[in-house]
Design a protein around this motif. Structure first.
Motif, PDB file in Angstrom:
ATOM      1  N   TYR A 179      -4.941  -7.632  -7.118  1.00 11.40           N
ATOM      2  CA  TYR A 179      -3.526  -7.871  -7.407  1.00 11.40           C
ATOM      3  C   TYR A 179      -2.911  -6.913  -8.431  1.00 11.40           C
ATOM      4  O   TYR A 179      -1.802  -6.433  -8.254  1.00 11.40           O
ATOM      5  CB  TYR A 179      -3.311  -9.275  -7.977  1.00 11.40           C
ATOM      6  CG  TYR A 179      -3.874 -10.422  -7.206  1.00 11.40           C
ATOM      7  CD1 TYR A 179      -3.925 -10.419  -5.811  1.00 11.40           C
ATOM      8  CD2 TYR A 179      -4.347 -11.552  -7.868  1.00 11.40           C
ATOM      9  CE1 TYR A 179      -4.434 -11.502  -5.120  1.00 11.40           C
ATOM     10  CE2 TYR A 179      -4.853 -12.645  -7.179  1.00 11.40           C
ATOM     11  CZ  TYR A 179      -4.902 -12.614  -5.813  1.00 11.40           C
ATOM     12  OH  TYR A 179      -5.400 -13.691  -5.138  1.00 11.40           O
ATOM     13  N   ASP A 185       4.385 -11.590 -13.896  1.00  9.30           N
ATOM     14  CA  ASP A 185       4.576 -11.372 -12.459  1.00  9.30           C
ATOM     15  C   ASP A 185       5.156 -12.593 -11.762  1.00  9.30           C
ATOM     16  O   ASP A 185       5.014 -13.738 -12.226  1.00  9.30           O
ATOM     17  CB  ASP A 185       3.254 -10.985 -11.797  1.00  9.30           C
ATOM     18  CG  ASP A 185       2.960  -9.508 -11.937  1.00  9.30           C
ATOM     19  OD1 ASP A 185       3.844  -8.698 -11.592  1.00  9.30           O
ATOM     20  OD2 ASP A 185       1.857  -9.153 -12.406  1.00  9.30           O
ATOM     21  N   THR A 235       7.585  -9.661  -7.753  1.00 11.22           N
ATOM     22  CA  THR A 235       6.915  -8.402  -8.099  1.00 11.22           C
ATOM     23  C   THR A 235       5.701  -8.130  -7.220  1.00 11.22           C
ATOM     24  O   THR A 235       5.308  -6.980  -7.041  1.00 11.22           O
ATOM     25  CB  THR A 235       6.473  -8.419  -9.568  1.00 11.22           C
ATOM     26  OG1 THR A 235       5.574  -9.527  -9.786  1.00 11.22           O
ATOM     27  CG2 THR A 235       7.669  -8.557 -10.499  1.00 11.22           C
ATOM     28  N   LEU A 236       5.070  -9.201  -6.688  1.00 10.82           N
ATOM     29  CA  LEU A 236       3.894  -9.068  -5.832  1.00 10.82           C
ATOM     30  C   LEU A 236       4.117  -9.911  -4.583  1.00 10.82           C
ATOM     31  O   LEU A 236       4.472 -11.085  -4.681  1.00 10.82           O
ATOM     32  CB  LEU A 236       2.627  -9.550  -6.549  1.00 10.82           C
ATOM     33  CG  LEU A 236       2.267  -8.877  -7.874  1.00 10.82           C
ATOM     34  CD1 LEU A 236       1.085  -9.588  -8.518  1.00 10.82           C
ATOM     35  CD2 LEU A 236       1.968  -7.406  -7.674  1.00 10.82           C
ATOM     36  N   THR A 257      12.320  -4.868  -7.884  1.00  7.98           N
ATOM     37  CA  THR A 257      11.294  -5.561  -8.667  1.00  7.98           C
ATOM     38  C   THR A 257       9.910  -5.488  -8.022  1.00  7.98           C
ATOM     39  O   THR A 257       8.892  -5.575  -8.718  1.00  7.98           O
ATOM     40  CB  THR A 257      11.650  -7.051  -8.833  1.00  7.98           C
ATOM     41  OG1 THR A 257      11.845  -7.638  -7.536  1.00  7.98           O
ATOM     42  CG2 THR A 257      12.906  -7.212  -9.679  1.00  7.98           C
ATOM     43  N   LEU A 258       9.851  -5.354  -6.691  1.00  5.09           N
ATOM     44  CA  LEU A 258       8.562  -5.395  -5.990  1.00  5.09           C
ATOM     45  C   LEU A 258       7.739  -4.158  -6.309  1.00  5.09           C
ATOM     46  O   LEU A 258       8.179  -3.029  -6.107  1.00  5.09           O
ATOM     47  CB  LEU A 258       8.788  -5.506  -4.484  1.00  5.09           C
ATOM     48  CG  LEU A 258       7.541  -5.801  -3.642  1.00  5.09           C
ATOM     49  CD1 LEU A 258       6.982  -7.189  -3.950  1.00  5.09           C
ATOM     50  CD2 LEU A 258       7.851  -5.682  -2.153  1.00  5.09           C
ATOM     51  N   ARG A 259       6.506  -4.371  -6.818  1.00  2.00           N
ATOM     52  CA  ARG A 259       5.628  -3.250  -7.185  1.00  2.00           C
ATOM     53  C   ARG A 259       4.761  -2.796  -6.021  1.00  2.00           C
ATOM     54  O   ARG A 259       4.543  -1.615  -5.814  1.00  2.00           O
ATOM     55  CB  ARG A 259       4.728  -3.632  -8.364  1.00  2.00           C
ATOM     56  CG  ARG A 259       5.454  -3.826  -9.674  1.00  2.00           C
ATOM     57  CD  ARG A 259       4.533  -3.573 -10.871  1.00  2.00           C
ATOM     58  NE  ARG A 259       3.257  -4.262 -10.774  1.00  2.00           N
ATOM     59  CZ  ARG A 259       3.050  -5.535 -11.098  1.00  2.00           C
ATOM     60  NH1 ARG A 259       4.055  -6.273 -11.528  1.00  2.00           N
ATOM     61  NH2 ARG A 259       1.842  -6.077 -11.011  1.00  2.00           N
ATOM     62  N   HIS A 260       4.194  -3.765  -5.288  1.00  2.00           N
ATOM     63  CA  HIS A 260       3.377  -3.430  -4.125  1.00  2.00           C
ATOM     64  C   HIS A 260       3.128  -4.683  -3.305  1.00  2.00           C
ATOM     65  O   HIS A 260       3.426  -5.803  -3.732  1.00  2.00           O
ATOM     66  CB  HIS A 260       2.039  -2.788  -4.527  1.00  2.00           C
ATOM     67  CG  HIS A 260       1.245  -3.563  -5.543  1.00  2.00           C
ATOM     68  ND1 HIS A 260       1.174  -3.201  -6.870  1.00  2.00           N
ATOM     69  CD2 HIS A 260       0.506  -4.689  -5.443  1.00  2.00           C
ATOM     70  CE1 HIS A 260       0.425  -4.055  -7.531  1.00  2.00           C
ATOM     71  NE2 HIS A 260      -0.002  -4.976  -6.678  1.00  2.00           N
ATOM     72  N   LEU A 282       6.300   1.997  -1.306  1.00  2.00           N
ATOM     73  CA  LEU A 282       5.332   1.238  -2.097  1.00  2.00           C
ATOM     74  C   LEU A 282       3.952   1.300  -1.446  1.00  2.00           C
ATOM     75  O   LEU A 282       3.809   1.670  -0.292  1.00  2.00           O
ATOM     76  CB  LEU A 282       5.771  -0.226  -2.230  1.00  2.00           C
ATOM     77  CG  LEU A 282       7.163  -0.469  -2.822  1.00  2.00           C
ATOM     78  CD1 LEU A 282       7.494  -1.956  -2.777  1.00  2.00           C
ATOM     79  CD2 LEU A 282       7.235   0.053  -4.256  1.00  2.00           C
ATOM     80  N   GLU A 283       2.951   0.879  -2.212  1.00  2.00           N
ATOM     81  CA  GLU A 283       1.594   0.825  -1.685  1.00  2.00           C
ATOM     82  C   GLU A 283       1.318  -0.566  -1.129  1.00  2.00           C
ATOM     83  O   GLU A 283       1.961  -1.554  -1.512  1.00  2.00           O
ATOM     84  CB  GLU A 283       0.590   1.160  -2.797  1.00  2.00           C
ATOM     85  CG  GLU A 283      -0.822   1.421  -2.315  1.00  2.00           C
ATOM     86  CD  GLU A 283      -0.904   2.558  -1.298  1.00  2.00           C
ATOM     87  OE1 GLU A 283      -0.758   2.268  -0.082  1.00  2.00           O
ATOM     88  OE2 GLU A 283      -1.095   3.723  -1.711  1.00  2.00           O
ATOM     89  N   PRO A 301      -4.390  -1.224  -7.594  1.00  2.00           N
ATOM     90  CA  PRO A 301      -3.793  -0.109  -8.338  1.00  2.00           C
ATOM     91  C   PRO A 301      -4.827   0.822  -8.972  1.00  2.00           C
ATOM     92  O   PRO A 301      -4.518   1.972  -9.279  1.00  2.00           O
ATOM     93  CB  PRO A 301      -2.961  -0.827  -9.404  1.00  2.00           C
ATOM     94  CG  PRO A 301      -2.571  -2.122  -8.764  1.00  2.00           C
ATOM     95  CD  PRO A 301      -3.777  -2.512  -7.963  1.00  2.00           C
TER      96      PRO A 301
END
Length: 470
Positions: A179, A185, A235-236, A257-260, A282-283, A301
């Protein structure tokens, strides 16, 4: 150690723990009030007769009550049994009998079998129990039973996977090994709460980290996920490849806001990974897991993505390739299940997962299929024997074989090959209707072909790999 206490106790009481989004205004729960609601329901369940070690079957749709019942039963040392609402009444009857559940929580809508001998808690009963005096957490040990989840077994019958309270401790390798989660988060899982992937990734792990999680209980459509990400500052995001493919086709554009994204349940096709990267920037981090241990191999990450590989063993996991080519997990892993229900404690130092794989020089796992013929239906493991047994109950079916059949580079279906009796005029719709009355929708064949004979060995053993589209 108590799983529910680990998730809920000692958190900032005023912080938002849970956002329940449906068709109306979202419902927000702070950690303090969520813990109180769980412990009050726990007190009610204790008064209703749930003893430590007693099994409570959950026959409910996707709702907040589902999560509350699970956590409340767990809090007082009971053993909740999460089950899919797609199961038929006959499937539920088998699970109730096999598990020896003494209590069942029912939403008043899903079909039920004869529940003689099982105390049935209806919606009005649950509403009353939620007003009971709060219970205290049971002083359970790390190795005490915590929950029982049924999955398809190689025998063709569902198999109970019994987990201990230590399972919550065994999930820690996922926090940074998949995660990259922290207390700030906001997690969104697209699945329903009856699935242990959703329960773990969508509830247990955000709670354990003091984060916020979003649960969606409304009607499903491909556009809702982008709206939820935007409205709640997600975010996730966790899902299965099939959902990611659908939402990309619908024009998914994530909020800033979404990281991945996180993907599990079935293999992530390289073309889908590429499309996600292209459309979102994104990844998408993949993980490999199963009901017996949840995820244990992943990218993150800190672990680079190699398209086609689910990643590396998470930090703290002891994993190897066994002599027969299967991935083995050492039994010292606290996330590994206790035992299969009704069976003795397993022997040996290694648990064989059934997944055939190789490890490259950099430690990445490359999966080479299943060793036991279990099929993957949208992330659910399904035994071909279970489906074949139902097909053979049809009065006009002489023989039947079932396998997972790949229909494209990225998609596969459950396919049935049926030999009709000579007096029967093949009718795919009639056979499909017969099966759908007896099996959950995700177990039902998406294609039925009528064939003159099935490929078998000289000893009569069905050769499923030889079943091919006519």
């Amino acid at each position: 150690m108590n799983l529910a206490r680990h998730c809920l106790s000692g958190k900032p009481t005023e912080k938002t723990a849970l956002i329940v989004a449906g068709t109306g205004m979202a419902e927000r729960w702070r950690y303090g009030e969520l813990e109180e609601a769980v412990l009050r329901l726990a007190g009610g369940l204790r008064g209703a007769g749930l003893e430590p070690g007693g099994r409570l079957f959950i026959r409910m749709g996707n709702s907040l009550d589902y999560a509350l019942v699970f956590l409340a039963a767990n809090a007082i040392g009971g053993v909740p049994i999460p089950a899919s609402p797609m199961l038929t009444a006959s499937e539920v009857a088998w699970l109730l009998a096999d598990s020896g559940a003494s209590i069942a929580a029912w939403d008043g809508a899903l079909p039920l079998p004869d529940c003689t001998g099982v105390a049935l808690l209806r919606p009005a009963d649950l509403a009353r129990l939620r007003r009971a005096p709060a219970a205290s957490y049971a002083e359970t040990e790390a190795g005490d039973p915590a929950y029982l989840v049924y999955t398809s077994g190689t025998s063709g019958k569902p198999k109970g996977v019994l987990h201990a309270h230590r399972a919550i401790w065994g999930r820690r390798p996922m926090y940074q090994g998949w995660y990259g989660i922290g207390p700030d988060d906001v997690m969104l899982h697209t699945g329903a709460l009856n699935w242990t992937y959703t329960m773990g990734t969508g509830l247990f792990d955000p709670f354990a980290n003091g984060a916020t999680t979003v649960v969606y209980t409304g009607p499903r459509d491909d556009a809702v996920w982008a709206r939820l990400v935007s409205e709640h500052g997600v975010t996730l995001m966790a899902s299965v490849p099939g959902i990611y493919r659908q939402i990309l086709r619908a024009g998914f554009r994530p909020a800033a806001t979404l990281r991945h994204g996180l993907s599990a349940g079935e293999a992530l096709a390289p073309d889908l990974l590429h499309a996600w990267r292209e459309e979102t920037g994104l990844e998408l981090y993949e993980a490999l897991g199963m009901s017996e241990i949840s995820t244990y191999i992943s990218t993150s990450p800190s672990v680079p993505v190699k398209p086609g590989s689910p990643g590396k063993p998470q930090p703290g996991r002891t994993v190897r390739i066994l002599e027969d080519g299967q991935i083995g997990v050492h039994r010292s892993d606290p996330g590994l299940f206790l035992r299969y229900w009704g069976e003795p404690l397993p022997a040996g130092d290694w648990f064989a997962t059934g997944d055939l794989a190789e490890i490259d020089a950099e430690g990445h796992i490359w999966c080479r299929g299943r060793a036991d013929e279990l099929m993957n239906a949208g992330g659910f493991r399904v035994s071909p024997l279970e489906v074949e047994a139902v097909l053979l109950q049809h009065p006009d079916v002489a023989d039947a074989g079932v396998r997972e059949l790949r229909i494209s580079e990225t998609a596969s279906i459950i396919a049935a090959f049926v030999v009709p009796k000579s007096s029967f005029s093949p009718n795919e719709a009639a056979v499909a209707a017969f099966v759908s009355e007896r099996l959950a929708a995700y177990k039902c064949p998406k294609q039925i072909w009528f064939v003159p004979a099935l490929p078998r060995t000289a000893n009569g053993k069905l050769i499923r790999k030889a079943l091919e589209k006519p």
